[in-house]
Design a protein around this motif. Structure first.
Motif, PDB file in Angstrom:
ATOM      1  N   ARG A  27     -17.636  35.844  47.145  1.00 14.32           N
ATOM      2  CA  ARG A  27     -18.674  36.394  47.798  1.00 14.32           C
ATOM      3  C   ARG A  27     -19.581  36.964  46.866  1.00 14.32           C
ATOM      4  NH1 ARG A  27     -18.883  41.153  52.555  1.00 14.32           N
ATOM      5  NH2 ARG A  27     -21.176  41.094  52.474  1.00 14.32           N
ATOM      6  N   LEU A  28     -20.780  36.673  46.969  1.00 13.63           N
ATOM      7  CA  LEU A  28     -21.881  37.295  46.027  1.00 13.63           C
ATOM      8  C   LEU A  28     -22.282  38.580  46.518  1.00 13.63           C
ATOM      9  CD1 LEU A  28     -24.022  33.989  45.560  1.00 13.63           C
ATOM     10  CD2 LEU A  28     -22.099  35.069  43.950  1.00 13.63           C
ATOM     11  N   SER A  29     -22.645  39.498  45.679  1.00 12.44           N
ATOM     12  CA  SER A  29     -23.142  40.816  45.916  1.00 12.44           C
ATOM     13  C   SER A  29     -24.799  40.489  46.531  1.00 12.44           C
ATOM     14  CB  SER A  29     -23.382  41.627  44.877  1.00 12.44           C
ATOM     15  OG  SER A  29     -24.200  41.355  43.993  1.00 12.44           O
ATOM     16  N   THR A  30     -25.208  41.693  47.198  1.00  6.08           N
ATOM     17  CA  THR A  30     -26.647  41.640  47.608  1.00  6.08           C
ATOM     18  C   THR A  30     -27.504  41.263  46.591  1.00  6.08           C
ATOM     19  OG1 THR A  30     -26.187  43.065  49.289  1.00  6.08           O
ATOM     20  CG2 THR A  30     -28.654  42.681  48.813  1.00  6.08           C
ATOM     21  N   SER A  31     -27.469  41.869  45.352  1.00  7.28           N
ATOM     22  CA  SER A  31     -28.490  41.474  44.168  1.00  7.28           C
ATOM     23  C   SER A  31     -28.295  40.054  43.548  1.00  7.28           C
ATOM     24  CB  SER A  31     -28.268  42.558  43.167  1.00  7.28           C
ATOM     25  OG  SER A  31     -26.881  42.573  42.570  1.00  7.28           O
ATOM     26  N   GLN A  32     -26.956  39.727  43.726  1.00  4.78           N
ATOM     27  CA  GLN A  32     -26.736  38.330  43.287  1.00  4.78           C
ATOM     28  C   GLN A  32     -27.355  37.135  44.220  1.00  4.78           C
ATOM     29  OE1 GLN A  32     -22.452  38.834  43.045  1.00  4.78           O
ATOM     30  NE2 GLN A  32     -22.467  38.333  40.934  1.00  4.78           N
ATOM     31  N   CYS A  33     -27.444  37.505  45.457  1.00  3.40           N
ATOM     32  CA  CYS A  33     -28.017  36.714  46.511  1.00  3.40           C
ATOM     33  C   CYS A  33     -29.450  36.535  46.015  1.00  3.40           C
ATOM     34  CB  CYS A  33     -27.476  37.091  47.862  1.00  3.40           C
ATOM     35  SG  CYS A  33     -25.884  36.946  48.292  1.00  3.40           S
ATOM     36  N   LYS A  34     -30.006  37.658  45.967  1.00  4.81           N
ATOM     37  CA  LYS A  34     -31.539  37.672  45.811  1.00  4.81           C
ATOM     38  C   LYS A  34     -31.965  37.007  44.521  1.00  4.81           C
ATOM     39  CE  LYS A  34     -32.469  41.963  48.317  1.00  4.81           C
ATOM     40  NZ  LYS A  34     -32.964  43.605  48.166  1.00  4.81           N
ATOM     41  N   GLU A  35     -31.104  37.286  43.543  1.00  6.24           N
ATOM     42  CA  GLU A  35     -31.328  36.279  42.214  1.00  6.24           C
ATOM     43  C   GLU A  35     -31.119  34.829  42.281  1.00  6.24           C
ATOM     44  OE1 GLU A  35     -32.035  37.213  38.621  1.00  6.24           O
ATOM     45  OE2 GLU A  35     -32.620  39.096  39.748  1.00  6.24           O
ATOM     46  N   LYS A  36     -30.211  34.271  43.351  1.00  8.31           N
ATOM     47  CA  LYS A  36     -29.780  33.177  43.364  1.00  8.31           C
ATOM     48  C   LYS A  36     -31.043  32.563  44.248  1.00  8.31           C
ATOM     49  CE  LYS A  36     -26.410  29.949  45.357  1.00  8.31           C
ATOM     50  NZ  LYS A  36     -25.367  29.859  45.962  1.00  8.31           N
ATOM     51  N   GLU A  37     -31.424  33.256  45.079  1.00  4.49           N
ATOM     52  CA  GLU A  37     -32.665  32.683  45.950  1.00  4.49           C
ATOM     53  C   GLU A  37     -34.032  32.746  45.231  1.00  4.49           C
ATOM     54  OE1 GLU A  37     -33.086  35.620  49.155  1.00  4.49           O
ATOM     55  OE2 GLU A  37     -31.119  34.812  50.068  1.00  4.49           O
ATOM     56  N   LYS A  38     -34.342  33.663  44.288  1.00  6.11           N
ATOM     57  CA  LYS A  38     -35.323  33.704  43.299  1.00  6.11           C
ATOM     58  C   LYS A  38     -35.349  32.569  42.603  1.00  6.11           C
ATOM     59  CE  LYS A  38     -35.754  36.465  39.666  1.00  6.11           C
ATOM     60  NZ  LYS A  38     -35.811  37.436  38.665  1.00  6.11           N
ATOM     61  N   GLN A  40     -33.565  29.510  42.767  1.00  3.48           N
ATOM     62  CA  GLN A  40     -33.670  28.589  43.534  1.00  3.48           C
ATOM     63  C   GLN A  40     -35.050  28.041  43.777  1.00  3.48           C
ATOM     64  OE1 GLN A  40     -31.219  29.223  47.012  1.00  3.48           O
ATOM     65  NE2 GLN A  40     -29.621  28.310  46.008  1.00  3.48           N
ATOM     66  N   ARG A  41     -35.957  29.078  44.056  1.00  3.83           N
ATOM     67  CA  ARG A  41     -37.569  28.930  44.248  1.00  3.83           C
ATOM     68  C   ARG A  41     -38.052  28.318  43.000  1.00  3.83           C
ATOM     69  NH1 ARG A  41     -41.874  31.849  43.502  1.00  3.83           N
ATOM     70  NH2 ARG A  41     -43.795  31.234  44.739  1.00  3.83           N
ATOM     71  N   VAL A  42     -37.830  29.131  41.656  1.00  5.04           N
ATOM     72  CA  VAL A  42     -38.051  28.786  40.388  1.00  5.04           C
ATOM     73  C   VAL A  42     -37.806  27.226  40.103  1.00  5.04           C
ATOM     74  CG1 VAL A  42     -38.054  29.392  38.100  1.00  5.04           C
ATOM     75  CG2 VAL A  42     -38.235  31.309  39.746  1.00  5.04           C
ATOM     76  N   TYR A  43     -36.585  27.022  40.277  1.00  6.75           N
ATOM     77  CA  TYR A  43     -36.284  25.534  39.820  1.00  6.75           C
ATOM     78  C   TYR A  43     -37.039  24.681  40.715  1.00  6.75           C
ATOM     79  CZ  TYR A  43     -32.284  27.914  37.641  1.00  6.75           C
ATOM     80  OH  TYR A  43     -31.645  28.580  36.788  1.00  6.75           O
ATOM     81  N   LYS A  44     -37.020  25.049  41.923  1.00  7.80           N
ATOM     82  CA  LYS A  44     -37.949  23.872  42.956  1.00  7.80           C
ATOM     83  C   LYS A  44     -39.413  23.725  42.542  1.00  7.80           C
ATOM     84  CE  LYS A  44     -39.658  23.674  47.454  1.00  7.80           C
ATOM     85  NZ  LYS A  44     -39.930  24.429  48.859  1.00  7.80           N
TER      86      LYS A  44
END
Length: 63
Positions: A27-38, A40-44
Motif C-alpha cells: 500500500r502506498l501512502s497518500t503522498s506517494q499516491c499523489k506523486e504517482k498521479e503527478k 503519470q500525467r507528466v509521462y503522458k
C-alpha cells in the motif's frame, strides 16, 4: 592489461531489502499516491500528443 569484468546481474543488499519491503508493504501512502498521479500525467504529456494546454500562464503576463 585486461580490464576488470563487470557483474551485470549484481543486486546490492540494499536493493534486496527494498524489494522485500515492497512485497510486504504494497500500500502506498497518500503522498506517494499523489506523486504517482503527478508523474503519470507528466509521462503522458511527454510521450503522447495531447491538446492539453498549460494552466498557469502568469509567468509571461507581466512582460
Amino acid at each position: 592489461m585486461k580490464p576488470h569484468s563487470v557483474q551485470k546481474n549484481f543486486v546490492s543488499e540494499l536493493d534486496q531489502f527494498l524489494q522485500a519491503f515492497d512485497k510486504t508493504h504494497p500500500r502506498l501512502s497518500t503522498s506517494q499516491c499523489k506523486e504517482k498521479e503527478k508523474y503519470q500525467r507528466v509521462y503522458k504529456l511527454r510521450d503522447q500528443v495531447t491538446d492539453e494546454k498549460p494552466t498557469d500562464s502568469t509567468l509571461w503576463e507581466k512582460f
